[in-house]
Scaffold this motif. Structure first.
Motif, PDB file in Angstrom:
ATOM      1  N   THR A 152       1.558  -1.627   0.527  1.00 37.10           N
ATOM      2  CA  THR A 152       0.293  -0.090  -0.049  1.00 37.10           C
ATOM      3  C   THR A 152       0.873   1.477   0.203  1.00 37.10           C
ATOM      4  O   THR A 152       2.006   1.610   1.180  1.00 37.10           O
ATOM      5  N   GLU A 153       0.793   2.311  -0.608  1.00 33.22           N
ATOM      6  CA  GLU A 153       1.347   3.028  -1.071  1.00 33.22           C
ATOM      7  C   GLU A 153       0.456   4.037   0.389  1.00 33.22           C
ATOM      8  O   GLU A 153      -0.101   4.520   1.476  1.00 33.22           O
ATOM      9  N   THR A 154       2.051   4.668   1.422  1.00 32.60           N
ATOM     10  CA  THR A 154       1.474   5.328   2.419  1.00 32.60           C
ATOM     11  C   THR A 154       1.547   7.295   2.127  1.00 32.60           C
ATOM     12  O   THR A 154       1.000   7.049   0.779  1.00 32.60           O
ATOM     13  N   THR A 155       1.225   7.397   3.150  1.00 35.00           N
ATOM     14  CA  THR A 155       0.777   9.184   3.275  1.00 35.00           C
ATOM     15  C   THR A 155       1.197  10.055   2.183  1.00 35.00           C
ATOM     16  O   THR A 155       1.918  11.116   1.680  1.00 35.00           O
ATOM     17  N   VAL A 156       2.896   9.813   2.051  1.00 32.57           N
ATOM     18  CA  VAL A 156       4.229  10.060   1.566  1.00 32.57           C
ATOM     19  C   VAL A 156       4.083   9.606  -0.268  1.00 32.57           C
ATOM     20  O   VAL A 156       4.526   8.260  -0.290  1.00 32.57           O
ATOM     21  N   PRO A 157       3.824  10.024  -0.965  1.00 30.40           N
ATOM     22  CA  PRO A 157       3.820   9.172  -2.623  1.00 30.40           C
ATOM     23  C   PRO A 157       4.725   8.909  -2.749  1.00 30.40           C
ATOM     24  O   PRO A 157       6.187   9.566  -2.267  1.00 30.40           O
ATOM     25  N   ASP A 158       4.455   7.282  -3.700  1.00 33.29           N
ATOM     26  CA  ASP A 158       5.485   6.784  -3.797  1.00 33.29           C
ATOM     27  C   ASP A 158       6.446   5.712  -3.016  1.00 33.29           C
ATOM     28  O   ASP A 158       7.621   5.200  -2.967  1.00 33.29           O
ATOM     29  N   VAL A 159       6.402   6.409  -1.937  1.00 28.71           N
ATOM     30  CA  VAL A 159       6.353   5.464  -0.743  1.00 28.71           C
ATOM     31  C   VAL A 159       5.565   4.205  -0.018  1.00 28.71           C
ATOM     32  O   VAL A 159       4.566   5.048  -0.335  1.00 28.71           O
ATOM     33  N   PHE A 160       6.033   2.814   0.278  1.00 27.32           N
ATOM     34  CA  PHE A 160       5.438   2.257  -0.678  1.00 27.32           C
ATOM     35  C   PHE A 160       5.519   1.111   1.081  1.00 27.32           C
ATOM     36  O   PHE A 160       7.172   1.053   1.495  1.00 27.32           O
ATOM     37  N   ARG A 161       4.229   0.764   1.704  1.00 26.57           N
ATOM     38  CA  ARG A 161       4.727  -0.290   2.863  1.00 26.57           C
ATOM     39  C   ARG A 161       4.083  -1.388   2.569  1.00 26.57           C
ATOM     40  O   ARG A 161       3.076  -2.010   1.625  1.00 26.57           O
ATOM     41  N   ILE A 162       5.171  -2.032   2.449  1.00 24.93           N
ATOM     42  CA  ILE A 162       4.834  -3.503   1.827  1.00 24.93           C
ATOM     43  C   ILE A 162       5.250  -4.513   3.694  1.00 24.93           C
ATOM     44  O   ILE A 162       5.581  -4.750   4.606  1.00 24.93           O
ATOM     45  N   ASP A 163       3.023  -5.295   3.325  1.00 23.67           N
ATOM     46  CA  ASP A 163       2.523  -6.236   5.233  1.00 23.67           C
ATOM     47  C   ASP A 163       2.686  -7.422   4.199  1.00 23.67           C
ATOM     48  O   ASP A 163       1.949  -7.704   3.178  1.00 23.67           O
ATOM     49  N   PRO A 164       3.513  -7.980   4.941  1.00 22.03           N
ATOM     50  CA  PRO A 164       3.566 -10.138   4.474  1.00 22.03           C
ATOM     51  C   PRO A 164       2.444 -10.120   5.200  1.00 22.03           C
ATOM     52  O   PRO A 164       1.318 -10.049   6.176  1.00 22.03           O
ATOM     53  N   GLU A 165       1.856 -11.775   4.780  1.00 17.08           N
ATOM     54  CA  GLU A 165       0.825 -12.492   4.910  1.00 17.08           C
ATOM     55  C   GLU A 165       1.679 -14.041   5.491  1.00 17.08           C
ATOM     56  O   GLU A 165       1.412 -15.121   4.596  1.00 17.08           O
ATOM     57  N   PRO A 166       1.731 -14.308   6.458  1.00 19.49           N
ATOM     58  CA  PRO A 166       2.061 -15.106   7.233  1.00 19.49           C
ATOM     59  C   PRO A 166       1.885 -16.951   7.445  1.00 19.49           C
ATOM     60  O   PRO A 166      -0.080 -16.606   7.448  1.00 19.49           O
ATOM     61  N   ILE A 167       1.389 -17.323   7.111  1.00 23.34           N
ATOM     62  CA  ILE A 167       1.382 -18.762   6.941  1.00 23.34           C
ATOM     63  C   ILE A 167       2.342 -20.109   7.535  1.00 23.34           C
ATOM     64  O   ILE A 167       2.887 -20.469   7.836  1.00 23.34           O
ATOM     65  N   PRO A 168       1.528 -19.786   8.975  1.00 22.31           N
ATOM     66  CA  PRO A 168       2.235 -20.796  10.327  1.00 22.31           C
ATOM     67  C   PRO A 168       1.826 -22.068   9.789  1.00 22.31           C
ATOM     68  O   PRO A 168       0.538 -22.432   9.871  1.00 22.31           O
ATOM     69  N   ASP A 169       2.468 -22.932  11.193  1.00 19.73           N
ATOM     70  CA  ASP A 169       2.559 -23.732  11.443  1.00 19.73           C
ATOM     71  C   ASP A 169       2.640 -24.725  12.768  1.00 19.73           C
ATOM     72  O   ASP A 169       3.214 -23.986  13.456  1.00 19.73           O
TER      73      ASP A 169
END
Length: 202
Positions: A4-21
């Motif tokens: 997702t783009e942050t409130t600072v244009p062109d800076v992006f946040r990358i949030d992983p989606e963990p797979i637990p076991d």
């Protein structure tokens, strides 16, 4: 992963989606093609850096000269930090705007910063380790310093004690002084140096 783009244009946040076991968990920290599709230009990793900091160490704000520039993908691999990203592109519609992001290994949150974005962070615990994936190799003299405690920027560091800084960071100019000195890149320069997407992604 969620990009997702942050409130600072062109800076992006990358949030992983963990797979637990039963062994723990797995997640993809960064995948090139989805990230490039989100940011709209090519990203190549040409250098990998780590910093290790004690609690209350404040690093930054740092940006880089153009050329060569140096985009970054920043992840906290041990400990915890409060990270600030600041638009330092002269002429940018969001010049001086910032975003604050907490990063730690549990969340796995990464940030993509293109050229012209200032970076700073404070370590919240001892032995905090940050990983940088950099788009260009370091060249002596390329780092631009701006005071992370610039009262005009008024970044919400929420510091309980005087932070530990390098002599260079402590002596860095304010954002206004950096503009007057002509040391910051322009918005147009930062857009021009972006590498186009491969044809398959364009």
């Amino acid at each position: 992963m969620l990009i997702t783009e942050t409130t600072v244009p062109d800076v992006f946040r990358i949030d992983p989606e963990p797979i637990p076991d039963h062994r723990g968990r797995f997640y993809e920290a960064v995948r090139q093609r989805p990230l490039e599709a989100a940011v709209g230009h090519s990203i190549a990793v040409r250098q990998v850096n780590f910093t290790v900091s004690g609690r209350n160490v404040l690093r930054g704000l740092h940006a880089t000269t153009l050329p060569p520039g140096q985009g970054k993908i920043l992840t906290c691999v041990r400990g915890s930090v409060l990270t600030m990203v600041v638009d330092m592109r002269v002429g940018s519609p969001s010049f001086g705007r910032y975003e604050a992001v907490r990063q730690d290994p549990r969340s796995g949150t990464a940030l993509y910063l293109p050229d012209g974005i200032g970076l700073g962070y404070v370590a919240l615990v001892d032995d905090t380790c940050m990983n940088y994936l950099c788009t260009h190799e370091y060249v002596p003299g390329m780092v631009i310093d701006v005071d992370a405690l610039d009262p005009e920027l008024d970044l919400p560091w929420d510091l309980a004690d005087t932070p530990i800084r390098s002599a260079r960071d402590a002596a860095a100019p304010s954002l206004r002084a950096a503009v007057s000195a002509g040391i910051l890149p322009t918005y147009e320069e930062c857009l021009r140096v972006r590498e186009p997407l491969p044809a398959a992604l364009d």
